[in-house]
Design an enzyme around this catalytic site. Sequence first.
Site, PDB file in Angstrom:
ATOM      1  N   GLY A 106       0.821  -1.213   0.000  1.00 55.95           N
ATOM      2  CA  GLY A 106       0.000   0.000   0.000  1.00 55.95           C
ATOM      3  C   GLY A 106       0.849   1.255   0.000  1.00 55.95           C
ATOM      4  O   GLY A 106       0.626   2.175   0.792  1.00 55.95           O
ATOM      5  N   ARG A 123       0.212   5.936  -1.604  1.00 57.37           N
ATOM      6  CA  ARG A 123      -0.301   7.183  -1.009  1.00 57.37           C
ATOM      7  C   ARG A 123      -0.190   7.122   0.514  1.00 57.37           C
ATOM      8  O   ARG A 123       0.160   6.086   1.082  1.00 57.37           O
ATOM      9  CB  ARG A 123      -1.750   7.410  -1.428  1.00 57.37           C
ATOM     10  N   SER A 131      -1.933   0.534  15.025  1.00 56.57           N
ATOM     11  CA  SER A 131      -2.619   1.786  15.341  1.00 56.57           C
ATOM     12  C   SER A 131      -2.799   1.850  16.847  1.00 56.57           C
ATOM     13  O   SER A 131      -2.992   0.808  17.490  1.00 56.57           O
ATOM     14  CB  SER A 131      -3.996   1.811  14.682  1.00 56.57           C
ATOM     15  N   TYR A 147     -11.762  -2.602  13.013  1.00 63.74           N
ATOM     16  CA  TYR A 147     -10.413  -2.034  12.806  1.00 63.74           C
ATOM     17  C   TYR A 147      -9.539  -2.239  14.061  1.00 63.74           C
ATOM     18  O   TYR A 147      -8.393  -2.685  13.964  1.00 63.74           O
ATOM     19  CB  TYR A 147     -10.561  -0.546  12.483  1.00 63.74           C
ATOM     20  N   ALA A 163      -9.890  -4.480  16.393  1.00 64.14           N
ATOM     21  CA  ALA A 163      -9.586  -5.907  16.561  1.00 64.14           C
ATOM     22  C   ALA A 163      -8.447  -6.309  15.625  1.00 64.14           C
ATOM     23  O   ALA A 163      -7.540  -7.056  16.015  1.00 64.14           O
ATOM     24  CB  ALA A 163     -10.829  -6.748  16.278  1.00 64.14           C
ATOM     25  N   LYS A 214      -6.045  -4.391  14.457  1.00 64.22           N
ATOM     26  CA  LYS A 214      -4.778  -3.782  14.880  1.00 64.22           C
ATOM     27  C   LYS A 214      -4.300  -4.380  16.214  1.00 64.22           C
ATOM     28  O   LYS A 214      -3.098  -4.495  16.456  1.00 64.22           O
ATOM     29  CB  LYS A 214      -4.915  -2.260  14.974  1.00 64.22           C
TER      30      LYS A 214
HETATM   31  N1  LIG Z   1      -3.885   7.803   8.982  1.00 65.33           N
HETATM   32  C1  LIG Z   1      -3.905   7.516  10.254  1.00 65.33           C
HETATM   33  O1  LIG Z   1      -4.219   8.356  11.093  1.00 65.33           O
HETATM   34  C2  LIG Z   1      -3.502   6.154  10.715  1.00 65.33           C
HETATM   35  C3  LIG Z   1      -3.443   5.943  12.101  1.00 65.33           C
HETATM   36  C4  LIG Z   1      -3.069   4.698  12.569  1.00 65.33           C
HETATM   37  C5  LIG Z   1      -2.740   3.692  11.705  1.00 65.33           C
HETATM   38  N2  LIG Z   1      -2.820   3.912  10.355  1.00 65.33           N
HETATM   39  C6  LIG Z   1      -2.460   2.794   9.489  1.00 65.33           C
HETATM   40  O2  LIG Z   1      -1.475   3.196   8.557  1.00 65.33           O
HETATM   41  C7  LIG Z   1      -1.609   2.437   7.360  1.00 65.33           C
HETATM   42  C8  LIG Z   1      -1.704   3.390   6.178  1.00 65.33           C
HETATM   43  O3  LIG Z   1      -2.837   4.203   6.353  1.00 65.33           O
HETATM   44  P1  LIG Z   1      -3.104   5.577   5.552  1.00 65.33           P
HETATM   45  O4  LIG Z   1      -3.680   6.527   6.514  1.00 65.33           O
HETATM   46  O5  LIG Z   1      -1.912   5.942   4.765  1.00 65.33           O
HETATM   47  O6  LIG Z   1      -4.311   5.083   4.625  1.00 65.33           O
HETATM   48  P2  LIG Z   1      -4.607   5.283   3.081  1.00 65.33           P
HETATM   49  O7  LIG Z   1      -6.025   4.872   2.909  1.00 65.33           O
HETATM   50  O8  LIG Z   1      -4.196   6.644   2.632  1.00 65.33           O
HETATM   51  O9  LIG Z   1      -3.634   4.207   2.414  1.00 65.33           O
HETATM   52  C9  LIG Z   1      -3.849   2.834   2.569  1.00 65.33           C
HETATM   53  C10 LIG Z   1      -3.052   2.114   1.522  1.00 65.33           C
HETATM   54  O10 LIG Z   1      -3.322   0.701   1.624  1.00 65.33           O
HETATM   55  C11 LIG Z   1      -3.617   0.195   0.316  1.00 65.33           C
HETATM   56  N3  LIG Z   1      -4.481  -0.966   0.407  1.00 65.33           N
HETATM   57  C12 LIG Z   1      -5.711  -1.061   0.976  1.00 65.33           C
HETATM   58  N4  LIG Z   1      -6.193  -2.301   0.816  1.00 65.33           N
HETATM   59  C13 LIG Z   1      -5.260  -3.015   0.143  1.00 65.33           C
HETATM   60  C14 LIG Z   1      -5.174  -4.356  -0.318  1.00 65.33           C
HETATM   61  N5  LIG Z   1      -6.159  -5.241  -0.115  1.00 65.33           N
HETATM   62  N6  LIG Z   1      -4.050  -4.731  -0.980  1.00 65.33           N
HETATM   63  C15 LIG Z   1      -3.042  -3.859  -1.193  1.00 65.33           C
HETATM   64  N7  LIG Z   1      -3.062  -2.579  -0.776  1.00 65.33           N
HETATM   65  C16 LIG Z   1      -4.164  -2.175  -0.130  1.00 65.33           C
HETATM   66  C17 LIG Z   1      -4.280   1.364  -0.395  1.00 65.33           C
HETATM   67  O11 LIG Z   1      -4.223   1.203  -1.791  1.00 65.33           O
HETATM   68  C18 LIG Z   1      -3.426   2.534   0.108  1.00 65.33           C
HETATM   69  O12 LIG Z   1      -2.252   2.637  -0.669  1.00 65.33           O
HETATM   70  C19 LIG Z   1      -2.849   1.559   7.552  1.00 65.33           C
HETATM   71  O13 LIG Z   1      -2.468   0.266   7.964  1.00 65.33           O
HETATM   72  C20 LIG Z   1      -3.600   2.270   8.649  1.00 65.33           C
HETATM   73  O14 LIG Z   1      -4.440   1.387   9.368  1.00 65.33           O
HETATM   74  C21 LIG Z   1      -3.190   5.114   9.849  1.00 65.33           C
END
Ligand SMILES: NC(=O)c1ccc[n+]([C@@H]2O[C@H](COP(=O)([O-])OP(=O)(O)OC[C@H]3O[C@@H](n4cnc5c(N)ncnc54)[C@H](O)[C@@H]3O)[C@@H](O)[C@H]2O)c1
Length: 249
Positions: free
Chosen positions: A14, A17, A144, A157, A159, A161
Site C-alpha cells: 500500500g 499514497r 494503530s 479495525y 480488533a 490492529k
Molecule cells: N492515517 C492515520 O491516522 C492512521 C493511524 C493509525 C494507523 N494507520 C495505518 O497506517 C496504514 C496506512 O494508512 P493511511 O492513513 O496511509 O491510509 P490510506 O487509505 O491513505 O492508504 C492505505 C493504503 O493501503 C492500500 N491498500 C488497501 N487495501 C489493500 C489491499 N487489499 N491490498 C493492497 N493494498 C491495499 C491502499 O491502496 C493505500 O495505498 C494503515 O495500515 C492504517 O491502518 C493510519
Amino acid sequence: MSLLLANKIAVVTGGSRGIGEGIVRSLAAAGSRVYFTYNSNAEKAEALASELTSETVPVTAVKANVTSADEVAALVSRVIEEAKSLDILVNNAGITKDGLLMRMSETDWDDVLNTNLKGVFLCSKAVLRPMMSQRRGRIINIGSIVGLSGNAGQANYAASKAGLVGFTRSLAKEVASRNILVNCVAPGYVLTDMTGKLTEEQRKTFEEHIPLKRSGTVEEIASVVGFLASDAASYITGQVINIDGGLAL
Ligand SMILES: NC(=O)c1ccc[n+]([C@@H]2O[C@H](COP(=O)([O-])OP(=O)(O)OC[C@H]3O[C@@H](n4cnc5c(N)ncnc54)[C@H](O)[C@@H]3O)[C@@H](O)[C@H]2O)c1
C-alpha cells in the site's frame, strides 16, 4: 552523506499514497531499493516510482492485493528474481469500514480483518523463506493506537490492529534465532485519505485531545520505520512503538 539502508531491498504494501508513500520515499532516500504495492490508481503509483527512480534508487510499483496469496507469492518471487534478496517488509496496507457494532455487516468485519490482519499474515509468511535463508530480515507492521485503546465505531479495525500486536510478538519469538526482527509501529492520528473524511471542526476537536495538540505527519511515521529497518535498531524486536503525540497516555 552515508545512506543508512544502502543496498537493502524493501517491500512496502500500500505504498502509493498516505503513510505508505511516506515510507517508500524515506526508505528510497536512505538508499534502499523499494518495491511497493498498490491496488488502485496505477497512474499515481507509476508516477511515484518514476519520480523516485530518477532521483534516488530504483523504485518499482507492483499491482498486488495483500489478501490474495497468489498475488503476494508472485510479488515476492519477482523481488527475489530481480533483486536477489529481500531485507525489509513493511506491512502498511490497511482499510477502515467504520460503524457501531449493532449495525456492522459481516462483510465490513471480514473486509477489514482480511486486509489488515490476513494480509499481514500472507505477506510475512511469503518473505520468511528468503529472509531465513539470508539469516537476516526486518518486518515492520503498521498498527494503530486504536488497537491498544479501542475506539467506538471501529471494533473491526481495532480488533485487526490489536491482533497485529499479538502477531508481531509471536513472530518475533519464532524467527529471532534467524536474525529476523519483527516490530510494530502504532500511529495515532495522521492526516491521510483514511482520516480525511473528518470535517475541519471535527479535526480540530480531535487534535485538542492530543497532548502535542496536532496531528502527526507521514514523515514522522516513516522516520521511525526507517530507524527500525536500519542497523541502529539491531537489538529491538517484538516491540510496539506508539507515534501519537502522546494520545495514548
Ligand atoms: N492515517 C492515520 O491516522 C492512521 C493511524 C493509525 C494507523 N494507520 C495505518 O497506517 C496504514 C496506512 O494508512 P493511511 O492513513 O496511509 O491510509 P490510506 O487509505 O491513505 O492508504 C492505505 C493504503 O493501503 C492500500 N491498500 C488497501 N487495501 C489493500 C489491499 N487489499 N491490498 C493492497 N493494498 C491495499 C491502499 O491502496 C493505500 O495505498 C494503515 O495500515 C492504517 O491502518 C493510519
